[in-house]
Design an enzyme around this catalytic site. Sequence first.
Site, mmCIF file in Angstrom:
data_model
loop_
_atom_site.group_PDB
_atom_site.id
_atom_site.type_symbol
_atom_site.label_atom_id
_atom_site.label_comp_id
_atom_site.label_asym_id
_atom_site.label_seq_id
_atom_site.Cartn_x
_atom_site.Cartn_y
_atom_site.Cartn_z
ATOM 1 N N SER A 171 1.070 -1.185 -0.081
ATOM 2 C CA SER A 171 -0.182 -0.201 0.048
ATOM 3 C C SER A 171 0.785 1.299 0.387
ATOM 4 O O SER A 171 2.196 1.181 -0.497
ATOM 5 C CB SER A 171 -0.603 -0.089 0.563
ATOM 6 O OG SER A 171 -1.575 1.257 1.474
ATOM 7 N N TYR A 202 -4.744 7.065 -7.751
ATOM 8 C CA TYR A 202 -4.041 6.645 -6.954
ATOM 9 C C TYR A 202 -3.926 6.044 -5.239
ATOM 10 O O TYR A 202 -3.917 5.090 -4.845
ATOM 11 C CB TYR A 202 -2.398 6.999 -7.434
ATOM 12 C CG TYR A 202 -1.507 6.069 -7.038
ATOM 13 C CD1 TYR A 202 -0.984 5.097 -6.846
ATOM 14 C CD2 TYR A 202 -0.624 7.075 -6.175
ATOM 15 C CE1 TYR A 202 0.120 4.135 -6.639
ATOM 16 C CE2 TYR A 202 0.014 6.093 -4.920
ATOM 17 C CZ TYR A 202 0.736 5.066 -5.553
ATOM 18 O OH TYR A 202 1.635 4.075 -4.641
ATOM 19 N N LYS A 206 -4.560 2.595 -2.916
ATOM 20 C CA LYS A 206 -4.062 2.393 -1.523
ATOM 21 C C LYS A 206 -4.743 2.265 -0.146
ATOM 22 O O LYS A 206 -4.185 1.805 0.448
ATOM 23 C CB LYS A 206 -2.932 2.529 -2.322
ATOM 24 C CG LYS A 206 -1.451 2.884 -2.090
ATOM 25 C CD LYS A 206 -1.146 1.883 -3.229
ATOM 26 C CE LYS A 206 -0.652 1.186 -4.309
ATOM 27 N NZ LYS A 206 0.279 -0.529 -4.396
HETATM 28 N N1 LIG Z 1 8.016 4.255 -5.008
HETATM 29 C C1 LIG Z 1 7.625 4.665 -3.560
HETATM 30 O O1 LIG Z 1 7.452 5.692 -3.450
HETATM 31 C C2 LIG Z 1 6.131 4.391 -2.503
HETATM 32 C C3 LIG Z 1 4.864 4.973 -1.713
HETATM 33 C C4 LIG Z 1 4.744 3.544 -1.357
HETATM 34 C C5 LIG Z 1 4.559 2.821 -2.247
HETATM 35 N N2 LIG Z 1 4.882 2.242 -2.952
HETATM 36 C C6 LIG Z 1 4.241 1.173 -3.848
HETATM 37 O O2 LIG Z 1 5.603 -0.122 -3.842
HETATM 38 C C7 LIG Z 1 5.113 -0.623 -4.882
HETATM 39 C C8 LIG Z 1 6.150 -0.825 -5.911
HETATM 40 O O3 LIG Z 1 6.531 0.431 -6.507
HETATM 41 P P1 LIG Z 1 7.382 0.998 -6.643
HETATM 42 O O4 LIG Z 1 8.257 2.334 -6.235
HETATM 43 O O5 LIG Z 1 8.741 -0.012 -7.171
HETATM 44 O O6 LIG Z 1 7.220 1.343 -8.887
HETATM 45 P P2 LIG Z 1 7.860 1.169 -10.290
HETATM 46 O O7 LIG Z 1 9.345 0.459 -10.418
HETATM 47 O O8 LIG Z 1 7.062 1.624 -11.147
HETATM 48 O O9 LIG Z 1 7.744 -0.634 -10.360
HETATM 49 C C9 LIG Z 1 6.213 -0.900 -9.961
HETATM 50 C C10 LIG Z 1 5.728 -2.574 -10.717
HETATM 51 O O10 LIG Z 1 4.775 -2.980 -11.177
HETATM 52 C C11 LIG Z 1 4.841 -3.128 -12.531
HETATM 53 N N3 LIG Z 1 3.484 -2.840 -12.798
HETATM 54 C C12 LIG Z 1 2.411 -1.643 -13.272
HETATM 55 N N4 LIG Z 1 1.145 -2.281 -14.035
HETATM 56 C C13 LIG Z 1 1.394 -3.843 -13.829
HETATM 57 C C14 LIG Z 1 0.511 -4.478 -14.248
HETATM 58 N N5 LIG Z 1 -0.488 -3.708 -15.495
HETATM 59 N N6 LIG Z 1 0.819 -6.140 -14.727
HETATM 60 C C15 LIG Z 1 1.536 -6.270 -13.824
HETATM 61 N N7 LIG Z 1 2.747 -5.349 -13.650
HETATM 62 C C16 LIG Z 1 1.992 -4.621 -13.762
HETATM 63 C C17 LIG Z 1 5.793 -2.767 -12.987
HETATM 64 O O11 LIG Z 1 6.182 -3.163 -14.485
HETATM 65 P P3 LIG Z 1 6.657 -2.604 -15.450
HETATM 66 O O12 LIG Z 1 7.975 -2.317 -15.591
HETATM 67 O O13 LIG Z 1 6.299 -2.939 -16.463
HETATM 68 O O14 LIG Z 1 5.849 -1.320 -15.478
HETATM 69 C C18 LIG Z 1 6.526 -2.834 -12.026
HETATM 70 O O15 LIG Z 1 7.842 -3.639 -12.721
HETATM 71 C C19 LIG Z 1 3.687 0.091 -5.400
HETATM 72 O O16 LIG Z 1 2.812 -1.472 -5.335
HETATM 73 C C20 LIG Z 1 3.677 1.553 -5.002
HETATM 74 O O17 LIG Z 1 2.315 1.535 -5.424
HETATM 75 C C21 LIG Z 1 6.012 3.081 -3.339
#
Ligand SMILES: NC(=O)c1ccc[n+]([C@@H]2O[C@H](COP(=O)([O-])OP(=O)(O)OC[C@H]3O[C@@H](n4cnc5c(N)ncnc54)[C@H](OP(=O)(O)O)[C@@H]3O)[C@@H](O)[C@H]2O)c1
Length: 337
Positions: A171, A202, A206
């Site tokens: 989340s 978004y 979450k």
């Molecule tokens: N980064 C932050 O600051 C932050 C903060 C709070 C929570 N989060 C959460 O942490 C988690 C990981 O995010 P991240 O920061 O690592 O972002 P990210 O680098 O954008 O990674 C997201 C991952 O989800 C995949 N994805 C997106 N759409 C998809 C779909 N339709 N089917 C299958 N896979 C899909 C992406 O694949 P592709 O590479 O193919 O697009 C990528 O592997 C998410 O749930 C995000 O909401 C992140």
Amino acid sequence: MINPFTAAWHFLQGQLRPIPVPTTSYVGRTVIVTGANGGLGLEAARHFARLGAARLILACRSTERGETAKADIEASLTTISTAIEVWPLDLSSFDSVQNFCRRAESELERLDVLLENAALLSISGGQMAEGYEIQVTTNVISTFLMALMLLPLMKKTATRFNVEPALTVVSSEGHLWASFVEKNQPRIFEAFRPGGAMYDRYMTTKLLDILIARELAAQLDAASAGASPIIVNAVNPGLCKSSLFRDVFLVGQFFLSIFTYFIGRTSEQGSRALLVAVAGGRETHGKYVDCGKVDDPSSFVLSEDGKLVQRRVWDELMEILENIEPGVSANVKQVPS
Ligand SMILES: NC(=O)c1ccc[n+]([C@@H]2O[C@H](COP(=O)([O-])OP(=O)(O)OC[C@H]3O[C@@H](n4cnc5c(N)ncnc54)[C@H](OP(=O)(O)O)[C@@H]3O)[C@@H](O)[C@H]2O)c1
């Protein structure tokens, strides 16, 4: 209404909290990480391989990016005893989720960890996927379609191997800021339309992840005399450097990059928070694990209104999931044979 000073203080406390490198062993365990080709998912997968998981499934929408991630993990570890596999999974397609889960049911002997990390932040107006706004489809409906379809395998794992499998949904702190105006509509999921404030959307997805994870944990407890065989929790990794904000407009990108430069975790540091939740055990069941420790989610989630909305969201989601995969909601109550 959220108090911005309290929320900012809460954010800073979580953001500055050090999260130790994970040490829990995964020897003999089978782990699925969604969105494992980049960002936090890739780093979480690397930890599971370093910690000895027997079988690690990288669930990615691009097999090519998944294979690159697999090669990257293998090259980064001096010794590796993990069989890493890349399986296609596109959460914007219900067929893809169903195919993935059927394959898991037939090919995996056990499933100890389901880390539902993949998510989409789409600011640019939004699109539809499978009849719902794409972030709602990806971050919520498909995420829980997958969770419910894989429950029987996880329950079987608990019974056969005498373990407590973990189902962790990623989340965000952003759930505190979600306006969630759709909760007043007669059909919540259908009220999410493309266009408008997509960043708010978004954050609402979450928030929905937390509400549904809490209800799933409660329903599993109710089905097994208060002792769910599976640990379900939701986790916030804090603000991290990753590709998540790729769709944010230029000015927003500029401010975000300055902000993340100074206080953002690296993807690796963020992934530690995910592993804390996965390894958290019973004390994290039905809970929100915030940057490495169990904490309260937003006051809305804990309020009487929040509890009623949680139940409505759950009931609506079960109807939606039944239309996609008839019989799937019974997996919550099903007792493993
Ligand atoms: N980064 C932050 O600051 C932050 C903060 C709070 C929570 N989060 C959460 O942490 C988690 C990981 O995010 P991240 O920061 O690592 O972002 P990210 O680098 O954008 O990674 C997201 C991952 O989800 C995949 N994805 C997106 N759409 C998809 C779909 N339709 N089917 C299958 N896979 C899909 C992406 O694949 P592709 O590479 O193919 O697009 C990528 O592997 C998410 O749930 C995000 O909401 C992140």
